[in-house]
Design an enzyme around this catalytic site. Structure first.
Site, short mmCIF file in Angstrom:
data_model
loop_
_atom_site.label_atom_id
_atom_site.label_comp_id
_atom_site.label_asym_id
_atom_site.label_seq_id
_atom_site.Cartn_x
_atom_site.Cartn_y
_atom_site.Cartn_z
N TYR A 193 0.84 -1.18 0.00
CA TYR A 193 0.00 0.00 0.00
C TYR A 193 0.89 1.25 0.00
O TYR A 193 1.41 1.64 1.05
CB TYR A 193 -0.91 0.01 1.23
CG TYR A 193 -1.98 -1.08 1.27
CD1 TYR A 193 -2.30 -1.82 0.14
CD2 TYR A 193 -2.68 -1.35 2.44
CE1 TYR A 193 -3.28 -2.80 0.17
CE2 TYR A 193 -3.67 -2.33 2.48
CZ TYR A 193 -3.97 -3.05 1.34
OH TYR A 193 -4.94 -4.01 1.38
N LYS A 234 -0.97 -8.47 -2.45
CA LYS A 234 -2.31 -7.90 -2.20
C LYS A 234 -2.17 -6.40 -2.40
O LYS A 234 -1.37 -5.75 -1.72
CB LYS A 234 -2.74 -8.22 -0.77
CG LYS A 234 -4.11 -7.75 -0.36
CD LYS A 234 -4.37 -8.30 1.04
CE LYS A 234 -5.76 -8.15 1.56
NZ LYS A 234 -6.23 -6.81 1.75
#
Ligand code: FBP
Length: 261
Positions: free
Chosen positions: A143, A174
């Site tokens: 992220y 992810k």
């Protein structure tokens, strides 16, 4: 040693249920139902998820024999929103403890763009080294965040994140989908043999969510690691079936919506 990744996949695809938000966001994500970890584990079990993502404390207290059919993905690091320093997510569970608690994979969050990025890269690499010794797959949350992440949704930056994940040995990446369907194919390409799953984000309308799933499956991603959109929904099983019909059975958004009628 061979990495035991197939346990986490159905015909090469996957949907994981994420429940580490209690630490990441705090109790504002919860209501009286979904604050109970058993409610979430029941959704994961009966909804046939490919894995449940937990921190070690909840795994120890709630991931009992009854739930052993759902692969446990143990989150090894985390952070809270209580402090407001430059983003860093530190490790506080070992690969050994994850294995003792029955984990089939371990997970780690990294914030590329943070001043502390290198600390997380080093910590993550040691985890990969240890986990792969045991054949345990490693999932890396990437992220972009912090003082150098000027545009965290930029396609080229996400592709860079995907490449870092591949070069650091992640088995699954992810990452957040930025809505750029064509550009995101480049992100997935950069991940190489590292498989890509997309996170759910905050709760959205059913059409918007199903359209997002449909889009991401066209980019080469293998599925989702989703949390709030499922366990904040009043019909988590119907929504799960709708999403699974797109991921595993190539259904259209309109066909998937039938599960919600
Ligand atoms: P959601 O589907 O609820 O967004 O969960 C995915 C996830 O990656 C969780 O594993 C994690 O707790 C959360 O998002 C962190 O999101 P952020 O750091 O963007 O607040």
């Amino acid at each position: 040693m061979t990495i035991q990744i197939n346990k986490l996949l159905t015909n090469g695809k996957a949907i994981f249920l994420a429940y580490d938000q209690g630490m990441e966001h705090g109790p504002s994500d919860f209501n009286l139902k979904n604050v109970d970890p058993n409610y979430i584990l029941d959704i994961a079990l009966e909804g046939h998820y490919n894995g449940i993502i937990l921190q070690h404390g909840l795994a120890e207290k709630y991931y009992q024999d009854y739930y052993k059919d759902i692969p446990l993905i143990m989150k090894l690091n985390g952070h809270t929103t209580i402090t407001k320093n430059e983003p860093i997510s530190r490790q506080f569970c070992t690969v050994e403890r994850a294995m003792k608690l029955g984990a089939s994979a371990v997970g780690y969050t990294m914030y590329p763009g943070s001043d502390r990025q290198e600390d997380m890269m080093v910590e993550f690499s040691k985890i990969v080294d240890k986990a792969h010794d045991y054949g345990l797959p490693v999932i890396l949350w990437m992220y972009p965040r912090g003082k150098y992440a000027y545009n965290p949704t930029d396609t080229q930056l996400l592709a860079y994140c995907a490449r870092i994940a591949a070069e650091l040995g992640a088995d699954i990446l992810k990452i957040k989908y930025n809505g750029d369907l064509e550009g995101f194919k480049w992100v997935v390409k950069n991940a190489g043999k590292t498989k890509v799953v997309i996170s759910g984000g905050s709760k959205k309308g059913e059409h918007e969510l199903l359209k997002k799933v449909d889009d991401i499956m066209q980019t080469g991603a293998i599925g989702l690691a989703i949390g709030r959109n499922i366990w904040q929904h009043e019909k988590p099983f119907s929504l799960t079936k709708a999403i699974q019909s797109i991921i595993f059975h190539n259904k259209t958004v309109d066909q998937a919506k039938k599960f919600l009628e």
